[in-house]
Design a protein around this motif. Structure first.
Motif, PDB file in Angstrom:
ATOM      1  N   GLU A   1       0.831  -1.211   0.000  1.00 37.70           N
ATOM      2  CA  GLU A   1       0.000   0.000   0.000  1.00 37.70           C
ATOM      3  C   GLU A   1       0.868   1.265   0.000  1.00 37.70           C
ATOM      4  O   GLU A   1       0.570   2.237  -0.700  1.00 37.70           O
ATOM      5  CB  GLU A   1      -0.916  -0.029   1.226  1.00 37.70           C
ATOM      6  CG  GLU A   1      -2.031   0.996   1.201  1.00 37.70           C
ATOM      7  CD  GLU A   1      -1.661   2.266   1.964  1.00 37.70           C
ATOM      8  OE1 GLU A   1      -2.335   3.286   1.759  1.00 37.70           O
ATOM      9  OE2 GLU A   1      -0.688   2.216   2.736  1.00 37.70           O
ATOM     10  N   ARG A   2       1.960   1.260   0.746  1.00 36.59           N
ATOM     11  CA  ARG A   2       2.866   2.416   0.768  1.00 36.59           C
ATOM     12  C   ARG A   2       3.524   2.616  -0.599  1.00 36.59           C
ATOM     13  O   ARG A   2       3.671   3.749  -1.070  1.00 36.59           O
ATOM     14  CB  ARG A   2       3.944   2.221   1.834  1.00 36.59           C
ATOM     15  CG  ARG A   2       3.411   2.087   3.242  1.00 36.59           C
ATOM     16  CD  ARG A   2       2.961   3.414   3.828  1.00 36.59           C
ATOM     17  NE  ARG A   2       2.300   3.209   5.109  1.00 36.59           N
ATOM     18  CZ  ARG A   2       2.927   3.161   6.278  1.00 36.59           C
ATOM     19  NH1 ARG A   2       4.253   3.298   6.319  1.00 36.59           N
ATOM     20  NH2 ARG A   2       2.247   2.955   7.388  1.00 36.59           N
TER      21      ARG A   2
ATOM     22  N   GLU B   1      15.313  -7.128   4.205  1.00 38.35           N
ATOM     23  CA  GLU B   1      15.304  -6.674   5.603  1.00 38.35           C
ATOM     24  C   GLU B   1      15.157  -7.848   6.574  1.00 38.35           C
ATOM     25  O   GLU B   1      14.945  -7.653   7.773  1.00 38.35           O
ATOM     26  CB  GLU B   1      14.152  -5.682   5.823  1.00 38.35           C
ATOM     27  CG  GLU B   1      14.279  -4.392   5.039  1.00 38.35           C
ATOM     28  CD  GLU B   1      15.301  -3.449   5.628  1.00 38.35           C
ATOM     29  OE1 GLU B   1      15.677  -3.642   6.812  1.00 38.35           O
ATOM     30  OE2 GLU B   1      15.750  -2.525   4.916  1.00 38.35           O
ATOM     31  N   GLY B   2      15.223  -9.074   6.054  1.00 41.86           N
ATOM     32  CA  GLY B   2      15.135 -10.254   6.903  1.00 41.86           C
ATOM     33  C   GLY B   2      13.728 -10.676   7.249  1.00 41.86           C
ATOM     34  O   GLY B   2      13.524 -11.454   8.186  1.00 41.86           O
ATOM     35  N   ILE B   3      12.738 -10.208   6.487  1.00 46.75           N
ATOM     36  CA  ILE B   3      11.337 -10.557   6.747  1.00 46.75           C
ATOM     37  C   ILE B   3      10.838 -11.420   5.597  1.00 46.75           C
ATOM     38  O   ILE B   3      10.843 -11.001   4.439  1.00 46.75           O
ATOM     39  CB  ILE B   3      10.473  -9.297   6.883  1.00 46.75           C
ATOM     40  CG1 ILE B   3      10.941  -8.481   8.080  1.00 46.75           C
ATOM     41  CG2 ILE B   3       8.993  -9.654   7.022  1.00 46.75           C
ATOM     42  CD1 ILE B   3      10.302  -7.122   8.188  1.00 46.75           C
TER      43      ILE B   3
ATOM     44  N   ALA C   1      12.815   0.406   4.476  1.00 43.49           N
ATOM     45  CA  ALA C   1      13.630   0.596   5.676  1.00 43.49           C
ATOM     46  C   ALA C   1      12.899   1.443   6.716  1.00 43.49           C
ATOM     47  O   ALA C   1      12.950   1.158   7.922  1.00 43.49           O
ATOM     48  CB  ALA C   1      14.963   1.258   5.299  1.00 43.49           C
ATOM     49  N   GLU C   2      12.198   2.471   6.259  1.00 41.71           N
ATOM     50  CA  GLU C   2      11.437   3.313   7.184  1.00 41.71           C
ATOM     51  C   GLU C   2      10.309   2.520   7.841  1.00 41.71           C
ATOM     52  O   GLU C   2      10.078   2.637   9.054  1.00 41.71           O
ATOM     53  CB  GLU C   2      10.865   4.503   6.421  1.00 41.71           C
ATOM     54  CG  GLU C   2      10.064   5.457   7.304  1.00 41.71           C
ATOM     55  CD  GLU C   2       9.480   6.623   6.517  1.00 41.71           C
ATOM     56  OE1 GLU C   2       8.938   7.544   7.149  1.00 41.71           O
ATOM     57  OE2 GLU C   2       9.553   6.599   5.272  1.00 41.71           O
TER      58      GLU C   2
ATOM     59  N   ALA D   1       7.674  -1.453  13.011  1.00 43.19           N
ATOM     60  CA  ALA D   1       7.701  -2.895  13.260  1.00 43.19           C
ATOM     61  C   ALA D   1       6.915  -3.299  14.507  1.00 43.19           C
ATOM     62  O   ALA D   1       6.151  -4.276  14.460  1.00 43.19           O
ATOM     63  CB  ALA D   1       9.144  -3.382  13.343  1.00 43.19           C
ATOM     64  N   PRO D   2       7.043  -2.607  15.668  1.00 42.77           N
ATOM     65  CA  PRO D   2       6.273  -3.047  16.842  1.00 42.77           C
ATOM     66  C   PRO D   2       4.765  -3.035  16.601  1.00 42.77           C
ATOM     67  O   PRO D   2       4.061  -3.974  17.004  1.00 42.77           O
ATOM     68  CB  PRO D   2       6.671  -2.033  17.921  1.00 42.77           C
ATOM     69  CG  PRO D   2       8.005  -1.528  17.488  1.00 42.77           C
ATOM     70  CD  PRO D   2       7.945  -1.487  15.999  1.00 42.77           C
TER      71      PRO D   2
END
Length: 460
Positions: free
Chosen positions: A296-297, A412-414, A442-443, A449-450
């Motif tokens: 979406e971003r 990013e490791g996801i 990255a942003e 993330a939390p």
């Protein structure tokens, strides 16, 4: 609380055991960690069936079931029963429990011989906050007629130097004899949920607004609660508490976003798989929420003349891996093996492993499921082609958008797949640059993330 069938069985036999209470968990792996018990002493049960009836296989949590050995020893051709059927067998247990107490439910059973060499066993008695500890002799006394045999294989057999060739050999040994590996075998699909069907119908009504959508969502209390959690999340920064679904739609999230979010959650929760593992439910929803948000971003950053709808981009990201859920339901034993194989060999390519293990990939199955349910073409394209940088057919922008989001998140490791570089041609067609995609990703990971992890837990 111990279910009545098991409590009565323990009392009738004067069982010797002690209870270990722990925080509520969603899987045996989490229970082992919460109660600090070793995996080789934690007991796992699998219920199988053939034309002659049911059999429970009992083994350590650190071992895989050797179907070949089990079927040969019993002279039967067994397969795991569907998850929905376990609810009827263990009727007084919590969902997703398979308690290793066969005698309490009148089941024939075989126990892996390695379990009986342990000084103590830990068993989940049909509730996700309790373990019962007892010695192996007591376990056998409580379950008379249970046969001991070598039916378990250590997990370290999956760590191989030539994983693709070895996986084929393990499949023959560790999965049922009759493996249904074609799309045509999926004949018992769950129906499209009623709430999802109502939302789809509402999406075709140009006069529908927040009130009509809120009425549909409020009929499904868990779905309404999840929408409310989204609206009150710090991710959206609304300064006051939102107390009803209509306000969540009209004041915070927007009509299109809530429609797509609600549709995605309603559809995704039709299919249930085990919670743990790289392909488990927790990992599935975490990756899906991240991918949806990033898609979406990125859609916002695309040129306006490409006409990518942000809400549809979000939903495409949320549901692009829905085929994983269907594979997990349809191929239970193979799916369990695939999870363990990925844990042992995290560098391997998921679609290629799926083809070896199942004969189909989650992308193929996901597109087929969406077609069967009549979901929009944009979602089918994203589900079918999110691993295919060469796809430029109908609705390709959504497929390429999800592909870019997957690969950016993998950097990013996801996520567990799509570790290759983002194709320059895909970026060019979407009007994006590698630098811009990297900065947005990255942003997102650094700052949100939390909140995203919390949303993913709530959805799962």
């Amino acid at each position: 609380m111990i279910p009545s069938s098991i409590q009565r069985h323990l009392d009738d036999h004067g069982a010797l055991w002690h209870e270990i209470r722990h925080l509520r968990t969603e899987s045996l792996a989490q229970a082992a960690e919460a109660a600090a018990v070793p995996g080789n002493r934690l007991v796992r049960a699998v219920v199988l069936a053939d034309a002659r009836g049911l059999v429970m296989a009992i083994l350590g949590h650190d071992r895989l079931l050797d179907f070949s050995s089990l079927c040969q020893r019993l002279g039967r051709d067994l397969e795991p029963i569907p998850a929905a059927r376990t609810y009827t067998i263990f009727h007084d247990c919590e969902p997703n429990c398979c308690p290793p107490f066969p005698a309490a439910y009148g089941l024939e059973a075989v126990v892996d011989r390695s379990l009986l060499d342990q000084p103590q066993l830990f068993l989940e008695p049909g509730s996700h906050d309790t373990l019962l500890a007892m010695d192996p002799a007591e376990f056998l006394r409580l379950n008379p007629g249970t046969r001991a045999a070598d039916i378990g294989v250590p997990l370290d057999t999956l760590q191989q130097s030539d994983p693709e060739r070895e996986l084929g050999r393990q499949i023959e040994r560790l999965t049922p004899a009759r493996v249904r590996r074609t799309l045509e075998s999926f004949h018992d699909l769950p129906p499209l949920p009623a709430t999802a069907a109502q939302i789809l119908e509402l999406s075709r009504n140009p006069n529908a607004g927040a009130l009509e959508l809120a009425r549909v969502i409020e009929q499904d209390a868990p779905l309404a609660a999840r929408v409310m959690r989204y609206a009150n999340s710090p991710l959206y920064g609304f300064p006051r508490q939102i107390r009803d679904v209509k306000s969540a739609i009209a004041r915070v999230l927007g009509f299109d976003f809530v429609m797509n979010l609600a549709l995605g959650i309603a559809v995704g929760h039709t299919l249930r798989i085990p919670a743990d593992g790289p392909l488990g439910l927790n990992a599935f929803w975490r990756h899906s929420v991240y991918c949806a948000t990033l898609a979406e971003r990125l859609a916002r950053a695309m040129p306006s003349d490409l006409a990518v709808r942000r809400g549809t981009a979000y939903l495409a990201g949320l549901l692009h891996n829905i085929g994983i859920l269907l594979l997990g339901e349809a191929f239970q034993a193979e799916f369990f093996l695939l999870n363990r194989y990925l844990l042992a060999n995290p560098h391997l390519d998921l679609p290629q492993l799926e083809q070896h293990a199942l004969g189909v990939s989650h992308a193929q199955v996901g597109g087929w499921l969406m077609t069967a349910w009549g979901l929009p073409g944009e979602l089918r394209a994203a589900a079918c082609h999110h691993h295919d940088p060469d796809f430029w057919g109908d609705h390709a922008l959504y497929a390429q958008l999800v592909l870019i989001a997957n690969r950016a998140l993998a950097a990013e490791g996801i996520g567990i797949d799509d570790r290759e570089a983002i194709p320059g041609f895909s970026l060019e067609m979407l009007g994006l640059s590698a630098r811009r995609v990297g900065a947005i990703t990255a942003e997102l990971v650094a700052e949100e993330a939390p909140e995203l992890d919390d949303l993913a837990r709530q959805v799962a």
